[in-house]
Design a protein around this motif. Sequence first.
Motif, PDB file in Angstrom:
ATOM      1  N   VAL A 278       0.858  -1.186   0.000  1.00 23.70           N
ATOM      2  CA  VAL A 278       0.000   0.000   0.000  1.00 23.70           C
ATOM      3  C   VAL A 278       0.899   1.242   0.000  1.00 23.70           C
ATOM      4  O   VAL A 278       0.550   2.278   0.547  1.00 23.70           O
ATOM      5  CB  VAL A 278      -0.975   0.028   1.189  1.00 23.70           C
ATOM      6  CG1 VAL A 278      -2.061  -0.987   1.014  1.00 23.70           C
ATOM      7  CG2 VAL A 278      -0.235  -0.175   2.512  1.00 23.70           C
ATOM      8  N   ASP A 279       2.047   1.098  -0.622  1.00 14.21           N
ATOM      9  CA  ASP A 279       3.024   2.184  -0.735  1.00 14.21           C
ATOM     10  C   ASP A 279       2.679   2.993  -1.981  1.00 14.21           C
ATOM     11  O   ASP A 279       3.043   2.636  -3.096  1.00 14.21           O
ATOM     12  CB  ASP A 279       4.435   1.595  -0.835  1.00 14.21           C
ATOM     13  CG  ASP A 279       5.518   2.653  -0.721  1.00 14.21           C
ATOM     14  OD1 ASP A 279       5.182   3.851  -0.659  1.00 14.21           O
ATOM     15  OD2 ASP A 279       6.706   2.282  -0.699  1.00 14.21           O
ATOM     16  N   ALA A 340      -5.632   4.165   0.499  1.00 13.84           N
ATOM     17  CA  ALA A 340      -5.881   2.866   1.139  1.00 13.84           C
ATOM     18  C   ALA A 340      -6.517   1.870   0.181  1.00 13.84           C
ATOM     19  O   ALA A 340      -7.407   1.111   0.561  1.00 13.84           O
ATOM     20  CB  ALA A 340      -6.779   3.063   2.356  1.00 13.84           C
ATOM     21  N   ASP A 341      -6.067   1.845  -1.053  1.00 11.96           N
ATOM     22  CA  ASP A 341      -6.671   0.959  -2.053  1.00 11.96           C
ATOM     23  C   ASP A 341      -6.682  -0.497  -1.589  1.00 11.96           C
ATOM     24  O   ASP A 341      -5.650  -1.047  -1.195  1.00 11.96           O
ATOM     25  CB  ASP A 341      -5.893   1.041  -3.373  1.00 11.96           C
ATOM     26  CG  ASP A 341      -6.062   2.377  -4.062  1.00 11.96           C
ATOM     27  OD1 ASP A 341      -7.124   2.995  -3.887  1.00 11.96           O
ATOM     28  OD2 ASP A 341      -5.136   2.801  -4.786  1.00 11.96           O
ATOM     29  N   GLY A 342      -7.854  -1.113  -1.655  1.00 10.30           N
ATOM     30  CA  GLY A 342      -7.976  -2.526  -1.342  1.00 10.30           C
ATOM     31  C   GLY A 342      -8.067  -2.863   0.129  1.00 10.30           C
ATOM     32  O   GLY A 342      -8.329  -4.012   0.479  1.00 10.30           O
ATOM     33  N   LEU A 343      -7.886  -1.882   1.012  1.00  7.39           N
ATOM     34  CA  LEU A 343      -8.002  -2.122   2.440  1.00  7.39           C
ATOM     35  C   LEU A 343      -9.460  -1.941   2.870  1.00  7.39           C
ATOM     36  O   LEU A 343     -10.244  -1.306   2.167  1.00  7.39           O
ATOM     37  CB  LEU A 343      -7.081  -1.171   3.206  1.00  7.39           C
ATOM     38  CG  LEU A 343      -5.585  -1.400   2.948  1.00  7.39           C
ATOM     39  CD1 LEU A 343      -4.746  -0.314   3.603  1.00  7.39           C
ATOM     40  CD2 LEU A 343      -5.151  -2.770   3.459  1.00  7.39           C
ATOM     41  N   PRO A 344      -9.853  -2.475   4.007  1.00  2.00           N
ATOM     42  CA  PRO A 344     -11.276  -2.476   4.379  1.00  2.00           C
ATOM     43  C   PRO A 344     -11.917  -1.097   4.459  1.00  2.00           C
ATOM     44  O   PRO A 344     -13.123  -0.980   4.301  1.00  2.00           O
ATOM     45  CB  PRO A 344     -11.266  -3.156   5.754  1.00  2.00           C
ATOM     46  CG  PRO A 344     -10.071  -4.037   5.731  1.00  2.00           C
ATOM     47  CD  PRO A 344      -9.038  -3.262   4.957  1.00  2.00           C
ATOM     48  N   TRP A 438       2.908   7.739   0.546  1.00  2.00           N
ATOM     49  CA  TRP A 438       2.304   7.385   1.824  1.00  2.00           C
ATOM     50  C   TRP A 438       1.930   5.905   1.814  1.00  2.00           C
ATOM     51  O   TRP A 438       2.193   5.204   0.865  1.00  2.00           O
ATOM     52  CB  TRP A 438       1.044   8.229   2.088  1.00  2.00           C
ATOM     53  CG  TRP A 438       1.313   9.695   2.141  1.00  2.00           C
ATOM     54  CD1 TRP A 438       1.170  10.600   1.122  1.00  2.00           C
ATOM     55  CD2 TRP A 438       1.811  10.437   3.257  1.00  2.00           C
ATOM     56  NE1 TRP A 438       1.532  11.859   1.538  1.00  2.00           N
ATOM     57  CE2 TRP A 438       1.931  11.794   2.843  1.00  2.00           C
ATOM     58  CE3 TRP A 438       2.163  10.098   4.559  1.00  2.00           C
ATOM     59  CZ2 TRP A 438       2.380  12.792   3.695  1.00  2.00           C
ATOM     60  CZ3 TRP A 438       2.616  11.100   5.411  1.00  2.00           C
ATOM     61  CH2 TRP A 438       2.720  12.429   4.977  1.00  2.00           C
ATOM     62  N   GLY A 439       1.263   5.444   2.859  1.00  2.00           N
ATOM     63  CA  GLY A 439       0.773   4.077   2.896  1.00  2.00           C
ATOM     64  C   GLY A 439       0.940   3.431   4.257  1.00  2.00           C
ATOM     65  O   GLY A 439       2.055   3.109   4.652  1.00  2.00           O
ATOM     66  N   GLN A 440      -0.164   3.243   4.988  1.00  2.00           N
ATOM     67  CA  GLN A 440      -0.141   2.674   6.326  1.00  2.00           C
ATOM     68  C   GLN A 440      -1.034   1.453   6.411  1.00  2.00           C
ATOM     69  O   GLN A 440      -1.922   1.237   5.576  1.00  2.00           O
ATOM     70  CB  GLN A 440      -0.641   3.717   7.340  1.00  2.00           C
ATOM     71  CG  GLN A 440       0.387   4.777   7.700  1.00  2.00           C
ATOM     72  CD  GLN A 440       1.354   4.291   8.762  1.00  2.00           C
ATOM     73  OE1 GLN A 440       1.532   3.091   8.952  1.00  2.00           O
ATOM     74  NE2 GLN A 440       1.996   5.220   9.441  1.00  2.00           N
ATOM     75  N   LEU A 512      -1.660   8.304  -7.995  1.00  2.00           N
ATOM     76  CA  LEU A 512      -1.090   7.801  -9.242  1.00  2.00           C
ATOM     77  C   LEU A 512      -0.914   6.285  -9.248  1.00  2.00           C
ATOM     78  O   LEU A 512      -1.564   5.579 -10.014  1.00  2.00           O
ATOM     79  CB  LEU A 512       0.257   8.484  -9.501  1.00  2.00           C
ATOM     80  CG  LEU A 512       0.259  10.017  -9.474  1.00  2.00           C
ATOM     81  CD1 LEU A 512       1.671  10.551  -9.668  1.00  2.00           C
ATOM     82  CD2 LEU A 512      -0.695  10.581 -10.509  1.00  2.00           C
ATOM     83  N   VAL A 513      -0.006   5.778  -8.419  1.00  2.00           N
ATOM     84  CA  VAL A 513       0.330   4.347  -8.453  1.00  2.00           C
ATOM     85  C   VAL A 513       0.597   3.823  -7.051  1.00  2.00           C
ATOM     86  O   VAL A 513       0.949   4.581  -6.141  1.00  2.00           O
ATOM     87  CB  VAL A 513       1.587   4.082  -9.319  1.00  2.00           C
ATOM     88  CG1 VAL A 513       1.341   4.464 -10.769  1.00  2.00           C
ATOM     89  CG2 VAL A 513       2.805   4.830  -8.763  1.00  2.00           C
ATOM     90  N   ASN A 514       0.412   2.523  -6.893  1.00  2.00           N
ATOM     91  CA  ASN A 514       0.913   1.792  -5.734  1.00  2.00           C
ATOM     92  C   ASN A 514       2.123   0.989  -6.203  1.00  2.00           C
ATOM     93  O   ASN A 514       2.016   0.163  -7.116  1.00  2.00           O
ATOM     94  CB  ASN A 514      -0.146   0.836  -5.180  1.00  2.00           C
ATOM     95  CG  ASN A 514      -1.291   1.556  -4.515  1.00  2.00           C
ATOM     96  OD1 ASN A 514      -1.100   2.256  -3.531  1.00  2.00           O
ATOM     97  ND2 ASN A 514      -2.495   1.396  -5.048  1.00  2.00           N
TER      98      ASN A 514
END
Length: 553
Positions: A278-279, A340-344, A438-440, A512-514
């Motif tokens: 998720v970066d 948060a693509d794909g996270l709950p 970002w990405g947590q 833009l992208v993960n």
Amino acid sequence: MMNTRFPFRPLALVSVVGGLLMGLSACGPQSQTPSAKATSDAATAAVAQEQAAPGKRLMLAVKGEPEQGFDPIKGWGEYGNPLFQSTLIKRDADLRLEGDLATQWGLSKDGKTWTVTIRDDAKFADGQPLTAEDVAFTFDTAKKADSTVDLTNMASAKALNPTTVEITLHKPQVTFTHLLATLGIVPKHAYADGYGEAPVGSGPFKFVSWSKGQQLIVEPNPHYYGKKPEFERITFLFTQDDATVAAAKAGQLHVASVAPAVSNDVPEKMIKVSVKTVDNRGIMFPTVPAQGKKTEEGLDLGNTVTADVAIRKAVNMTINRQQMVEGVLGGHGVPAWGVADGLPWDNPEHRLSDGDMEGAKKLLQQAGWKLNASGVLEKNGVEARIPLLYFSNDSTRQALALAVADMVKPLGIVFEVSGKTREEVKRLKHTSAVLYGWGQHSPIEMFNLYASSQAGRGSYNAGFYNNAKVDAHLSAAERAGSFDESLPHWKKAQWDGQTGLGMKGDAPWAWLVNLDHVYFVDKCLDIGPRQLEPHGHGYPITWNVQDWKWTCN
């Protein structure tokens, strides 16, 4: 008191034979690039040591050397395992929470008081016992520090006895578990100025030495309460892309973080490993006009062009994310639509259209933007020229920024792309578009980037985005009685189909992208299953470093 489990399992996990995430393009401060000679000398010395003890010492090429050192109080470990320090709880391979120092943890009915019982056999690397006093000291000190560790909602942290700590909040905060899982515990007896340069912790490894800009050396902590690491020494080399690839090809590395552009040229004794994450990378827009105002820190604030929502939406609609994945990342990634693509807590309904040039042109025309004689959009005498900044030592961000500029140029929007140092970006981030990463593993990231209360706090909400409806949903999510109860609010903050309000309608970011994290790994190295990786600070892949194995004779 019941143990609390993290209430979701990621949609997709990647298992690999070996691998190591090296802080790819981390958004926090980094040290200056070492000279090629210094890097080569460090690698040569390290490989000579390893050859004297085959299978017992590892050499890893790592980006993301922390400028402020290995101090959890100042943010070390925020995006992953702090390596030297233990945390109260931790995430397993499936991102579920389990105990680390904590044997039990529970939350009061009003959602304001955490009671944590810690193990009684934990010791710091200097042999001193770790008690609840150290836990309370860590949280109290972090609250007072000016860092990215946000404990403003914490009222107090008290040691009730040597193995029990009570942490009281001003108001319920569903994401507080993230702080329990990422804030490494420091020793009250040994914490002082300069701690980050020679940390003492209770984690699986102890600090040996740090040559800034060159290498970090760690060895097993003899007092560690968990499984003892198999390797007697690990050396982290802080090399840049070219030097990393050269060292890998020369057989001097066991793990090498590599850019996607060079990842197909795999050294003979290594394999290529690509790990899903998720970066993400995205463009932050200033959302307030330039009116001569300044921030509390005295920095210039606002950009009249990006303050127009039609400009922000048009950029989102025009860019082709899949083309960037293929052209810039070589297929090592996926399109990004949010943080948060794909996270709950992600809401796919908030996505704007993609690659829609004609739709973007129509939107801009309706908003009053017209092409001038120079082929640049203009409105009220202001041309659609936007400074777009990226960190100058990051080739991937540079390529993404240039790709976006090319894609929107036919609209008449001109991105003036420029690489800057991190200090320069800090000064210009409220007046310029900035390509951030970002990405947590927690929705706390969404709160930090979009809540108006976070405007101007470090790199959080640097565009001063402010939407009362979004704030209301974010606050309701944090006050929810459980994680599951918070999910509708996180999703409605992104887009509420009934009211037609949310982040989608404002487009304060163009995601833009993960990235996939791509690296070369020695065929003899087995580090077990991989987590879905967060942003690259803190070497998060080392979450199970004590389980790594050497598989060759």
